[in-house]
Write an enzyme that holds these catalytic residues in place. Structure first.
Site, PDB file in Angstrom:
ATOM      1  NE  ARG A   1      -0.529   0.120   4.979  1.00 28.63           N
ATOM      2  CZ  ARG A   1      -1.131   0.091   6.156  1.00 28.63           C
ATOM      3  NH1 ARG A   1      -2.441   0.163   6.250  1.00 28.63           N
ATOM      4  NH2 ARG A   1      -0.433   0.003   7.259  1.00 28.63           N
TER       5      ARG A   1
ATOM      6  CB  CYS B   1       5.982   9.629  -6.611  1.00 31.09           C
ATOM      7  SG  CYS B   1       6.780  11.234  -6.834  1.00 31.09           S
TER       8      CYS B   1
ATOM      9  CG  ASN C   1      -4.518   5.372   7.038  1.00 33.27           C
ATOM     10  OD1 ASN C   1      -5.308   5.661   7.934  1.00 33.27           O
ATOM     11  ND2 ASN C   1      -3.649   4.390   7.155  1.00 33.27           N
ATOM     12  CD  GLU C   2      -0.829   4.865  10.562  1.00 37.12           C
ATOM     13  OE1 GLU C   2      -0.122   4.072   9.909  1.00 37.12           O
ATOM     14  OE2 GLU C   2      -1.131   4.669  11.753  1.00 37.12           O
TER      15      GLU C   2
ATOM     16  CD  GLU D   1      -5.301   3.265  12.252  1.00 35.48           C
ATOM     17  OE1 GLU D   1      -4.362   2.482  12.499  1.00 35.48           O
ATOM     18  OE2 GLU D   1      -5.485   3.747  11.133  1.00 35.48           O
TER      19      GLU D   1
ATOM     20  CE  LYS E   1      -3.458 -14.903   6.705  1.00 33.24           C
ATOM     21  NZ  LYS E   1      -2.513 -14.044   5.964  1.00 33.24           N
TER      22      LYS E   1
HETATM   23  C1  GAL Z   1      -1.880   1.614  11.033  1.00 28.95           C
HETATM   24  C2  GAL Z   1      -2.702   1.787   9.771  1.00 28.95           C
HETATM   25  C3  GAL Z   1      -3.869   0.834   9.709  1.00 28.95           C
HETATM   26  C4  GAL Z   1      -3.409  -0.549  10.070  1.00 28.95           C
HETATM   27  C5  GAL Z   1      -2.805  -0.512  11.450  1.00 28.95           C
HETATM   28  C6  GAL Z   1      -2.348  -1.862  11.956  1.00 28.95           C
HETATM   29  O1  GAL Z   1      -0.575   1.991  10.809  1.00 28.95           O
HETATM   30  O2  GAL Z   1      -3.190   3.098   9.679  1.00 28.95           O
HETATM   31  O3  GAL Z   1      -4.394   0.847   8.404  1.00 28.95           O
HETATM   32  O4  GAL Z   1      -2.483  -0.986   9.129  1.00 28.95           O
HETATM   33  O5  GAL Z   1      -1.688   0.305  11.416  1.00 28.95           O
HETATM   34  O6  GAL Z   1      -1.750  -1.749  13.221  1.00 28.95           O
END
Ligand code: GAL
Length: 693
Positions: free
Chosen positions: A118, A122, A156-157, A314, A363
């Site tokens: 993912r 660039c 994202n991040e 998260e 997973k």
């Molecule tokens: C973060 C990410 C998520 C997932 C998670 C797993 O870095 O934003 O999509 O990959 O980690 O810990």
């Protein structure tokens, strides 16, 4: 260097957000109704949707499939669950690389990074930017009036996997960025980069490249500008999406998820472009330092938003999949760490992810709904229990925050510069120095706020400056620190601060040139020590308050020894060994109404703690409870106009008792201990209480 370009939407919270990343596109639609039922049961009120759904939304260029997203958006709205809707640009579909191979990033060694994982883009690729903008416009237009839409989750991040791209496309963008920085003057750039060294002078912009692999150390200013550019290139991608969203939905707040104290991105600059600050936190349950590290990240998030509520976007409900060994959070620990974030100003507690995946690289990552399902599941019971518990207590907590009296100056550019190569010691690193300050304050429950070097310092009584190596002219820091101290403030600064300017050129005239007057000293030379080497410190009369129980030479120091010439400062401690024996190591200088302390070395933790406690005591800054608090118990206080809430968090697996006799009046808002015994509180292992004061 305040980069605020827009006025953030003032977000008022009527809930503590609770939920997760939701990836319904990984599952058959038949289970969506079950998801809704379970979300209700767990008190979920917000989900982050569509973060990795670009290929599903736009399976072929300009061919959009909305039906599935419409259905899930509607279902969520019907169930009263809000959506933090992603712009879906975090992971481009494979067709993008086929369309234009230069959308792929290139690493420092020149290797191209391919689709199949993912984040393979660039940031300077015009094609990527165009396609991302097109997608964002489509999504925003389609869902702008949707009742489920609560906020936007951009990308994202950013920078998580690829924070620097060395492609030719990036090289071209870097040249344009340099032209802007140096007003199109190659001379100015040559000056700033000090290119008269090693025959590096450039006579044409096209000769300039990223700091690609080179025979030896690359030009330090080139490296520093490259780091600035790389952070800015990603920020431009964020801003380009945010502009579209603001145009189409001016009232919907925008966030992107940060990653704590993440080095590659200058989060001060980023935060200034966001309505809501959010963070992803994955502390390792097997690391005893995790509670402190997590607290530090929470404090950084609150600070980035200038003390406004932020969202823990998260965390894992149980375990991650990406360490070599992925420990579980112990029973109770997940709940406790959520309350830590809440105590430190969060107003949203979210997980990655809702349902643990069946396929793909993640997973084995925990989910709120684990592989075994919800029946008799410890993880489910804990997350659902917390969701219900939050509903009971949230009305009291909303829209309150932590208001520390201690500020820690922290700057990303200085961090980058400090850790460039060819320094007196590569062992001096930013986070370890920061933690040398943060740890004793955390252990003594003294709240801090991080502040950028340009910030107003008037709300603080103590300002700490761990290794602020690079000082920009434009921040005007030294007169402002002088004002702060002269008006009665207390300042503590560490070695190797104030050494270079914004171009990473030495500030000549005796280190630390901008602060000599304030500190009353000059550092003539540095003597770094290798690992295992140490010196000892003798406390002089002025430093007696810092003495450990018995001996005046009980403390050691390591890592670094400044050779200090006094210019008015008094000596608190001197070295006892080596050729610097008898010379000043730790000093104090009265400056107007206040005092500035200087650490020319890294003292052992015990002395650091005594020094910081002494300074806080002098400044009248104290912990929320005066009584002795058992080790491993964290206290933090959120306040608003109505009152304040003291969070008492037991990070120990065993039960502890906390003495509350220092408190006048309190009520138990939340507690695990059942009956509240007279002036004391029992907390189970990983248990907590919230007192309303
Ligand atoms: C973060 C990410 C998520 C997932 C998670 C797993 O870095 O934003 O999509 O990959 O980690 O810990």
């Amino acid at each position: 260097m305040n980069d605020q370009k827009f006025k953030p939407i003032p977000v008022k919270y009527d809930r503590v957000y609770y939920g997760a990343d939701y990836n319904p596109d990984q599952w058959p639609e038949e289970i969506w109704p079950e998801d809704m039922r379970l979300m209700q049961a767990a008190g979920v009120n917000l989900v982050s949707l569509g973060i990795f759904s670009w290929a599903k939304i736009e399976p072929r260029p300009e061919h959009y499939e909305w039906a599935w997203l419409d259905r899930i958006m509607n279902l969520l709205a019907e169930n009263g669950i809000g959506v933090n809707l992603a712009t879906a640009t975090a992971s481009p579909p494979p067709w993008m690389a086929k369309l234009d191979i230069d959308t792929l990033p290139v690493n420092q060694a020149g290797a191209r990074l391919w689709p199949g994982a993912r984040q393979q883009f660039c940031p300077s690729s015009p094609t990527f930017r165009l396609l991302a903008q097109r997608l964002v416009r489509q999504i925003a237009t389609r869902y702008r009036h949707h009742p489920a839409l609560k906020m936007w989750h951009v990308g994202n991040e950013y920078g998580c996997h690829i924070s620097e791209c060395y492609s030719d496309t990036s090289a071209r963008a870097f040249r344009e960025w340099l032209k802007k920085r140096y007003d199109c003057s190659l001379d100015a750039m040559n000056q700033a980069w000090g290119t008269s060294f090693w025959s590096q002078a450039y006579s044409d912009w096209d000769e300039i490249n990223p700091p690609r692999l080179a025979p030896t150390f690359c030009n330090p200013t080139q490296q520093l500008d490259w780091k600035r550019f790389s952070s800015d290139a990603l920020l431009e991608c964020f801003e380009m999406e945010a502009r579209i969203l603001r145009e189409i939905t001016p009232d919907v707040p925008i966030t992107t998820n940060f990653m704590g104290l993440f080095k590659p991105l200058d989060y001060w600059k980023w935060a200034a472009q966001e309505d809501i600050i959010s963070n992803d936190a994955y502390p390792d349950p097997s690391d005893p330092a995790s509670p402190m590290d997590a607290a530090m990240a929470c404090d950084m998030m609150r600070s980035l938003g200038n003390c406004k509520p932020w969202i823990l976007m998260e965390q894992t409900p149980s375990q991650v999949n990406w360490r070599n060994v992925n420990a579980l959070k112990r029973p109770g620990q997940m709940r406790l760490w959520n309350y830590q974030a809440l105590g430190r100003g969060a107003n949203g507690l979210m997980y990655f992810q809702w349902r643990a995946s069946k396929a793909g690289a993640e997973k084995y990552h925990g989910g709120m709904v684990p592989h075994i399902g919800t029946e008799n599941s410890r993880v489910w019971n804990e997350v659902a229990g917390l969701g219900q518990e939050l509903k009971r207590i949230e009305p009291a907590l909303l829209n309150s925050t932590v208001r520390p009296k201690i500020g820690i100056l922290f700057d990303w550019e200085s961090w980058w510069a400090l850790e460039l190569d060819s320094k007196p010691s590569s062992e001096v690193t930013m986070l370890s120095q920061l933690k040398a300050y943060y740890a004793p304050l955390y252990q003594n429950n003294l709240a801090i706020e991080f502040v950028p070097p340009w910030a107003d310092l008037s709300q603080f009584k103590v300002v700490l400056v761990p290794n602020l190596y690079l000082i920009r002219d434009e921040d005007d820091l030294s007169p402002r620190l002088e004002k702060f101290v002269s008006e009665g403030g207390r300042l503590v600064m560490s070695f190797f601060s104030g050494i270079t300017d914004q171009n990473e050129h030495i500030r000549l005239g005796g280190y630390p040139a901008p602060f000599r007057k304030l500190l009353g000293l000059r550092v003539a030379e540095f003597q770094p020590y290798v690992d295992g080497q140490h010196n000892n410190l003798r406390l002089l009369e002025a430093g007696q308050d810092l003495a450990a129980e018995k001996a005046e030479t009980a403390y050691s120091c390591n890592l670094w020894n400044d050779l200090i010439d006094l210019e008015g400062a008094e000596v608190l401690a001197s070295y006892t060994q080596d050729f610097m024996e008898g010379q000043a190591a730790l000093t104090r200088h009265q400056f107007g109404q206040g005092f500035s302390y200087y650490l020319g070395t890294q003292p052992e933790a015990g002395l650091m703690e005594r020094l910081l406690l002494q300074v806080c005591h002098e400044a009248g800054v104290s912990a929320p409870l005066q009584a002795n608090v058992p080790a491993g118990v964290e206290l933090v206080r959120r306040e608003n106009e109505q009152g304040s809430f003291l969070f008492i968090l037991n990070h120990n697996p065993a039960m502890v008792q906390v003495d509350l006799s220092g408190l006048n009046e309190y009520q138990l808002l939340l507690g695990d201990a059942g009956e509240l015994p007279q002036d004391s509180l029992k907390l189970d292992g990983f248990g907590l209480a919230i007192l309303s004061l």
